[in-house]
Design an enzyme around this catalytic site. Structure first.
Site, PDB file in Angstrom:
ATOM      1  NE  ARG A  82      -4.283  -1.661   1.787  1.00 33.56           N
ATOM      2  CZ  ARG A  82      -5.187  -2.075   2.662  1.00 33.56           C
ATOM      3  NH1 ARG A  82      -4.964  -1.950   3.957  1.00 33.56           N
ATOM      4  NH2 ARG A  82      -6.300  -2.619   2.251  1.00 33.56           N
ATOM      5  CE  LYS A  88     -16.535 -14.504   9.675  1.00 35.70           C
ATOM      6  NZ  LYS A  88     -16.220 -13.465  10.641  1.00 35.70           N
ATOM      7  N   GLY A 141      -6.429  -8.913   1.256  1.00 35.84           N
ATOM      8  CA  GLY A 141      -5.136  -8.777   1.903  1.00 35.84           C
ATOM      9  C   GLY A 141      -4.310 -10.051   1.866  1.00 35.84           C
ATOM     10  N   GLY A 183     -11.881  -5.319   1.463  1.00 36.88           N
ATOM     11  CA  GLY A 183     -13.323  -5.098   1.613  1.00 36.88           C
ATOM     12  C   GLY A 183     -13.880  -4.167   0.549  1.00 36.88           C
TER      13      GLY A 183
END
Ligand code: ADP
Ligand code: MG
Length: 381
Positions: free
Chosen positions: A21, A182, A335, A358
């Site tokens: 980043r 998840k 990530g 996200g």
């Protein structure tokens, strides 16, 4: 010039462990420096919940930015207050100053008008380059650009361009690979992708909720019982659209998540009680690679297994290799999947590594990101 970047990088013992980043912020910073702008740079780091937290100071990030950019980065303090204002005001043309972690102030996450006003008063214009934070309606993401002339930075532009291409105009066949922890994090993007892709490959822990929904024996693997109905709905939708959801056929399992645990490769439909599935097996990795070899567009999010531990990294490595080896337009978001690609040294062989986990998923779901919308409004008016 106020530049909102996303310098939210992983730290271990005060050391930056992945600087993607930071390097991704450089094109915008260099272009503005060359143009002679004085840059008030700002970012959040971690989740300090509105109060100063020593472990989340931006100093290690400031130091790495100065090193990678090969220019001086002055610490401005703050993020609010008189000292920060004075330091920002003292910046000369082409100089870069970095405010302290924006989330040290409670007004950042609550988009407090007073805090937004204070940040806006530090500059005459705003550059939004924090794609990774664009799904958050925080003060520095929406409040400041509402108060200043605002444009998108180079990274923001590239992220929007790439993900818009996946949404609206992907070359076909378009194959998506989803993995990670998840399924509940990714149900929205699964549904959005099912309307666009030609095949969806599923690995990682989320595969076990799919397998369980089909009646497989999943042993002690992670299954999200409260998501079985959602997953069944996705399977039905895929069936109606004729889009294959390709699940693992074999699984590498062990009694515990440990590099020393004895591992065993078992059929995906019959994982014995007492064993947890921790990676896709070699047959699955080969099948995924075979499907990928025909793709012209690929989107990958989420590792295929517990890749942090060497014994369970083979599936992720296999997929990374396959994605790196094809000539398709390839995009990796998330990530952990981006970290996996970089760790393997394949980053130059992928078309785009998204800096927003996200944010890229929400964008791909077709949602409007507040930090993108606010820049477009300005562009129109
Ligand atoms: P990304 O950051 O790429 O979006 P996620 O954050 O969703 O990915 O998931 C990454 C995590 O999922 C990793 O820490 C990895 O260890 C974990 N994971 C992947 N497969 C499994 C599995 N079979 N069992 C438990 N955890 C898993
Ligand atoms: Mg993650």
């Amino acid at each position: 010039m106020f530049v909102r970047a996303d310098l939210n990088v992983p730290l271990e013992d005060g050391v930056v462990t992945d600087d993607l980043r930071i390097s991704a912020a450089l094109p915008t910073l260099n272009e503005l420096r060359r143009a002679g702008a004085a840059l008030v740079l700002a970012s959040h780091l971690g989740r300090p919940k509105g109060k100063p937290t020593d472990e989340l100071r931006l100093e290690p990030v400031r130091a790495r930015l100065a090193e990678l950019g090969d220019f001086e980065v002055l610490p401005l303090g703050g993020p609010a207050g008189e000292d920060a204002r004075a330091a920002a005001g003292a910046l000369g043309p082409g100089e870069v100053g970095l405010l302290e972690n924006l989330r040290f102030h409670p007004g950042e996450e609550s988009n407090d008008p007073g805090f937004a006003e204070e940040l806006a008063s530090l500059a005459e214009a705003y550059v939004g380059d924090a794609f990774g934070a664009a799904h958050r309606a925080h003060a520095s993401v929406v409040g400041v650009p509402e108060r200043l002339p605002a444009v998108a930075g180079r990274l923001m532009q590239r992220e929007i361009e790439v993900i818009s291409k996946l949404l609206h105009d992907p070359a076909q066949p378009f194959v998506a690979i989803l993995g990670g922890a998840k399924v509940s994090d990714k149900l929205g993007v699964i549904d959005a992708l099912l309307e666009r892709v030609d095949a969806l490959l599923v690995g990682g822990a989320m595969a076990f909720t799919f397998l369980a929904a089909q009646g497989a024996e999943t042993g002690d693997s992670l299954v999200e019982e409260d998501r079985l109905d959602d997953v069944r709905r996705s399977l039905k939708r895929a069936d109606e659209r004729g889009v294959p959801i390709v699940l693992p056929e074999d699984i590498v399992a062990a009694t515990e998540i440990s590099a020393d645990a004895r591992k065993e490769t078992v059929p995906a439909g019959r994982i014995p009680p007492g064993l947890k599935g921790l990676d896709i097996g070699p047959r699955t990795a080969r099948e995924f690679a075979r499907i990928l070899s025909d793709a012209r567009t690929v989107f990958w999010n989420g590792p295929m297994g517990v890749f942090e531990l060497e014994p369970f990294a083979l599936g992720t490595r296999g997929v990374a290799q396959a994605v790196a080896g094809i000539s398709a337009f390839t995009v990796v978001g998330g990530g952990d999947s981006v970290a996996a690609i970089r760790k393997l040294g394949f980053e130059d062989r992928v078309d785009h590594l998204s800096t927003g986990g996200g944010a890229s998923l929400e964008f791909l779901e077709g949602k409007t990101l507040p930090g993108v919308a606010v820049l477009m409004e300005d562009a129109d008016g």
